[in-house]
Design a protein around this motif. Structure first.
Motif, PDB file in Angstrom:
ATOM      1  N   ALA A  58      71.628 -17.634 -20.337  1.00  0.00           N
ATOM      2  CA  ALA A  58      72.009 -18.990 -20.734  1.00  0.00           C
ATOM      3  C   ALA A  58      73.496 -19.079 -21.042  1.00  0.00           C
ATOM      4  CB  ALA A  58      71.188 -19.422 -21.944  1.00  0.00           C
ATOM      5  N   GLY A  59      74.026 -18.069 -21.745  1.00  0.00           N
ATOM      6  CA  GLY A  59      75.457 -18.082 -22.039  1.00  0.00           C
ATOM      7  C   GLY A  59      76.299 -18.080 -20.778  1.00  0.00           C
ATOM      8  N   GLY A  60      75.813 -17.403 -19.739  1.00  0.00           N
ATOM      9  CA  GLY A  60      76.543 -17.373 -18.478  1.00  0.00           C
ATOM     10  C   GLY A  60      76.699 -18.740 -17.847  1.00  0.00           C
TER      11      GLY A  60
ATOM     12  N   GLY B 182      66.266 -28.649  -9.497  1.00  0.00           N
ATOM     13  CA  GLY B 182      66.878 -27.427  -9.996  1.00  0.00           C
ATOM     14  C   GLY B 182      65.962 -26.214  -9.940  1.00  0.00           C
ATOM     15  N   PHE B 183      64.659 -26.446  -9.873  1.00  0.00           N
ATOM     16  CA  PHE B 183      63.726 -25.327  -9.735  1.00  0.00           C
ATOM     17  C   PHE B 183      63.803 -24.696  -8.352  1.00  0.00           C
ATOM     18  CE2 PHE B 183      61.701 -27.579 -13.268  1.00  0.00           C
ATOM     19  CZ  PHE B 183      61.388 -26.530 -14.118  1.00  0.00           C
ATOM     20  N   PHE B 184      64.298 -25.447  -7.376  1.00  0.00           N
ATOM     21  CA  PHE B 184      64.198 -25.000  -5.988  1.00  0.00           C
ATOM     22  C   PHE B 184      65.538 -24.862  -5.267  1.00  0.00           C
ATOM     23  CE2 PHE B 184      60.569 -27.741  -7.103  1.00  0.00           C
ATOM     24  CZ  PHE B 184      59.549 -26.805  -7.045  1.00  0.00           C
ATOM     25  N   ILE B 185      66.618 -25.435  -5.812  1.00  0.00           N
ATOM     26  CA  ILE B 185      67.896 -25.449  -5.109  1.00  0.00           C
ATOM     27  C   ILE B 185      68.972 -24.844  -6.010  1.00  0.00           C
ATOM     28  CG2 ILE B 185      69.595 -26.872  -3.891  1.00  0.00           C
ATOM     29  CD1 ILE B 185      67.476 -28.974  -3.494  1.00  0.00           C
ATOM     30  N   GLU B 186      69.814 -24.000  -5.439  1.00  0.00           N
ATOM     31  CA  GLU B 186      70.910 -23.348  -6.172  1.00  0.00           C
ATOM     32  C   GLU B 186      71.935 -24.394  -6.609  1.00  0.00           C
ATOM     33  OE1 GLU B 186      74.879 -21.882  -6.462  1.00  0.00           O
ATOM     34  OE2 GLU B 186      74.159 -22.798  -4.609  1.00  0.00           O
ATOM     35  N   THR B 187      72.693 -24.071  -7.667  1.00  0.00           N
ATOM     36  CA  THR B 187      73.495 -25.068  -8.369  1.00  0.00           C
ATOM     37  C   THR B 187      74.525 -25.781  -7.496  1.00  0.00           C
ATOM     38  OG1 THR B 187      74.943 -23.276  -9.088  1.00  0.00           O
ATOM     39  CG2 THR B 187      73.242 -23.968 -10.606  1.00  0.00           C
TER      40      THR B 187
ATOM     41  N   ILE C 170      68.954 -21.030 -14.782  1.00  0.00           N
ATOM     42  CA  ILE C 170      68.062 -20.210 -15.613  1.00  0.00           C
ATOM     43  C   ILE C 170      66.612 -20.676 -15.522  1.00  0.00           C
ATOM     44  CG2 ILE C 170      69.840 -19.459 -17.225  1.00  0.00           C
ATOM     45  CD1 ILE C 170      68.946 -21.627 -19.157  1.00  0.00           C
ATOM     46  N   THR C 171      66.274 -21.403 -14.455  1.00  0.00           N
ATOM     47  CA  THR C 171      64.881 -21.790 -14.230  1.00  0.00           C
ATOM     48  C   THR C 171      64.408 -21.182 -12.913  1.00  0.00           C
ATOM     49  OG1 THR C 171      65.665 -23.887 -13.264  1.00  0.00           O
ATOM     50  CG2 THR C 171      64.936 -23.934 -15.555  1.00  0.00           C
TER      51      THR C 171
ATOM     52  N   VAL D 154      62.870 -12.164 -18.957  1.00  0.00           N
ATOM     53  CA  VAL D 154      64.084 -12.969 -18.857  1.00  0.00           C
ATOM     54  C   VAL D 154      63.730 -14.457 -18.798  1.00  0.00           C
ATOM     55  CG1 VAL D 154      66.259 -13.294 -17.605  1.00  0.00           C
ATOM     56  CG2 VAL D 154      65.127 -11.076 -17.562  1.00  0.00           C
ATOM     57  N   MET D 155      62.712 -14.812 -18.027  1.00  0.00           N
ATOM     58  CA  MET D 155      62.310 -16.211 -17.909  1.00  0.00           C
ATOM     59  C   MET D 155      61.855 -16.776 -19.242  1.00  0.00           C
ATOM     60  SD  MET D 155      60.404 -16.521 -14.203  1.00  0.00           S
ATOM     61  CE  MET D 155      59.159 -15.271 -14.544  1.00  0.00           C
ATOM     62  N   LEU D 156      61.018 -16.031 -19.960  1.00  0.00           N
ATOM     63  CA  LEU D 156      60.532 -16.499 -21.261  1.00  0.00           C
ATOM     64  C   LEU D 156      61.680 -16.592 -22.267  1.00  0.00           C
ATOM     65  CD1 LEU D 156      57.193 -14.464 -21.500  1.00  0.00           C
ATOM     66  CD2 LEU D 156      57.442 -16.921 -21.106  1.00  0.00           C
ATOM     67  N   GLY D 157      62.609 -15.652 -22.186  1.00  0.00           N
ATOM     68  CA  GLY D 157      63.730 -15.676 -23.113  1.00  0.00           C
ATOM     69  C   GLY D 157      64.655 -16.858 -22.924  1.00  0.00           C
ATOM     70  N   CYS D 158      64.641 -17.458 -21.747  1.00  0.00           N
ATOM     71  CA  CYS D 158      65.515 -18.609 -21.466  1.00  0.00           C
ATOM     72  C   CYS D 158      64.939 -19.940 -21.951  1.00  0.00           C
ATOM     73  CB  CYS D 158      65.792 -18.705 -19.963  1.00  0.00           C
ATOM     74  SG  CYS D 158      66.956 -17.474 -19.353  1.00  0.00           S
ATOM     75  N   ILE D 159      63.651 -19.987 -22.251  1.00  0.00           N
ATOM     76  CA  ILE D 159      63.007 -21.262 -22.600  1.00  0.00           C
ATOM     77  C   ILE D 159      63.702 -21.962 -23.769  1.00  0.00           C
ATOM     78  CG2 ILE D 159      60.885 -22.309 -23.490  1.00  0.00           C
ATOM     79  CD1 ILE D 159      59.322 -20.319 -21.760  1.00  0.00           C
ATOM     80  N   PRO D 160      63.993 -21.262 -24.900  1.00  0.00           N
ATOM     81  CA  PRO D 160      64.669 -21.976 -25.997  1.00  0.00           C
ATOM     82  C   PRO D 160      66.017 -22.561 -25.590  1.00  0.00           C
ATOM     83  CG  PRO D 160      63.848 -19.839 -26.734  1.00  0.00           C
ATOM     84  CD  PRO D 160      63.721 -19.857 -25.246  1.00  0.00           C
ATOM     85  N   PHE D 161      66.701 -21.899 -24.682  1.00  0.00           N
ATOM     86  CA  PHE D 161      68.025 -22.375 -24.283  1.00  0.00           C
ATOM     87  C   PHE D 161      67.921 -23.544 -23.295  1.00  0.00           C
ATOM     88  CE2 PHE D 161      68.287 -17.855 -25.393  1.00  0.00           C
ATOM     89  CZ  PHE D 161      69.165 -17.955 -26.483  1.00  0.00           C
ATOM     90  N   VAL D 162      66.866 -23.580 -22.502  1.00  0.00           N
ATOM     91  CA  VAL D 162      66.615 -24.758 -21.661  1.00  0.00           C
ATOM     92  C   VAL D 162      66.372 -25.977 -22.544  1.00  0.00           C
ATOM     93  CG1 VAL D 162      65.007 -25.801 -20.018  1.00  0.00           C
ATOM     94  CG2 VAL D 162      65.743 -23.439 -19.700  1.00  0.00           C
ATOM     95  N   ILE D 163      65.617 -25.782 -23.620  1.00  0.00           N
ATOM     96  CA  ILE D 163      65.382 -26.881 -24.560  1.00  0.00           C
ATOM     97  C   ILE D 163      66.693 -27.353 -25.175  1.00  0.00           C
ATOM     98  CG2 ILE D 163      64.263 -27.501 -26.748  1.00  0.00           C
ATOM     99  CD1 ILE D 163      62.010 -25.542 -25.972  1.00  0.00           C
TER     100      ILE D 163
END
Length: 426
Positions: free
Chosen positions: A142-144, A328-333, A371-372, A394-403
């Protein structure tokens, strides 16, 4: 025509065709089936006019700047210094991940480079000190993402070029939201580690003398940021010229760190050429697609569809936000940005919203795409540094930062001045 554009874009991307090629193919298809006159006769002029811009020279220069810093060892020293300042907070070293990402974002301009650098430095310490790797890895990923928000940002340069917006204003607009988002990440980390202390790790205190001594390792990053951003807003340099100054200073820093060598410069140049070539193909393809969409009336037709739905400006904006979250789930930024800017930005301006403000809102939305799963690049970058542990961590760890990012989106919609105060003031 709208259905052809949407399904054509998604279908070609699903076939794993390179994004730059997808944009050209989609432009050819719209021209062939829907244009009353052959637009491709002007292809050469469109490609030349889109690539013959001094603004775009800033992209390979900022990429090269990041490559030099990655290989100079600056990140290791920055991480160790920030550890002394923030590891006393609940969550300990997790805050150093976010703080280092924030600092490195102010010079690299790339989210993937930021995440890769911090992950390489931080992950060994997570195992040595017994940290929960879910939250630790999520914080790095997330920081990245801050790399494409805090100036200088390659994605903001691309947005400014495609929408004919002021890049210095975009850089100013991204500064406060970027720092605010970093603060939200740290607040989320602290709250989680207060509620569940096992998610964090040992909190470490350093003496004030050690902290002040560590500032010497932060000076290169501060100095580089001041030189780049300060020269732009002092009126001494354009973003392209500032990027050139940044590369020169980065070489001096590398020499001071005794990391400057012919091999290092060769590796940095090779990495820069690969990344810049990919970005430029996508940008030129987006410019060609933008030209075809406008000439064929696709943007106007989409505006008519939205008007016929009877939605107000806010409801239409929320529909666009939801669209970005889903895509965003399917296409790069970068692909998501350049594929949608020609269609979405005219609608946003028609609704009366500021395109500088929307550029920052869009950046946060595409940050979430990093991060999704399944195509979140930062997830794979951090996972590569972890060496064989479950990817789900890694995926689970990103959930709080997505919120936290969703909260930031809501704040920007409710208070646009978060992004617009500095551009309007300066």
């Amino acid at each position: 025509m709208i259905q052809f554009t949407a399904f054509g874009l998604l279908g070609l991307l699903a076939l794993s065709i390179p994004v730059g090629v997808v944009l050209f193919l989609l432009a050819f298809g719209i021209d062939f089936f829907f244009s009353p006159f052959p637009l491709m006769r002007g292809l050469g002029q469109v490609v030349w006019s889109s690539s013959n811009s001094a603004t775009l020279i800033a992209i390979p220069l900022f990429v090269l700047l990041g490559e030099i810093l990655v290989r100079s060892g600056v990140a290791n020293r920055t991480y160790a210094a920030l550890d002394k300042w923030v590891s006393w907070l609940p969550g300990g070293l997790v805050h150093a991940n976010i703080a280092t990402s924030t600092m490195f974002s102010a010079t690299s301009g790339s989210s993937v480079a930021t995440a890769a650098t911090v992950a390489t430095v931080a992950m060994p310490q997570a195992r040595d000190l017994g940290y929960n790797e879910k939250l630790f890895s999520g914080a790095i990923a997330a920081g990245g993402t801050l790399g494409i928000m805090i100036p200088p940002s390659i994605n903001l340069i691309v947005y400014g070029f495609l929408t004919e917006s002021s890049i210095p204003q975009l850089f100013l607009a991204g500064l406060v939201p970027g720092l605010f988002l970093a603060g939200l990440f740290m607040a989320v980390t602290a709250i989680l580690c207060v509620v569940k202390p096992e998610l964090g790790g040992p909190r470490r205190s350093s003496s004030w003398s050690d902290r002040f001594a560590s500032l010497a390792d932060l000076l290169p990053i501060f100095g580089l940021f001041a030189a780049i951003v300060g020269s732009i807003y002092a009126g001494w340099a354009t973003p392209t010229e500032a990027a050139t100054v940044g590369v020169a200073i980065a070489l001096v820093i590398a020499a001071h760190q005794k990391a400057l060598s012919r091999a290092m410069i060769a590796d940095a140049l090779r990495g820069s050429v690969k990344t810049s070539s990919m970005i430029m193909l996508v940008v030129i393809g987006a410019y060609v697609l933008n030209f075809v969409l406008t000439a064929a009336g696709v943007s106007r037709a989409l505006q008519d569809v939205l008007n016929n739905l009877g939605l107000g400006p806010l409801a239409t904006l929320l529909v666009i936000v939801a669209m970005y979250i889903i895509l965003g789930f399917f296409i790069e930024t970068l692909s998501l940005m350049v594929a949608t800017i020609p269609i979405v930005v005219p609608i946003i301006m028609h609704l009366g919203y500021d395109k500088i403000w929307f550029g920052i809102l869009m950046i946060i939305l595409v940050e979430m795409a990093l991060i999704t799963p399944p195509v979140g690049l930062n997830l794979y970058v951090v996972q590569a540094a972890r060496g064989g542990r479950p990817f789900s961590d890694v995926m689970l760890g990103c959930i709080p930062f997505v919120i936290a990012m969703l909260v930031m989106v809501g704040l920007l919609i409710l208070a646009p001045q978060i992004a617009l105060y500095l551009p309007s003031t300066l």
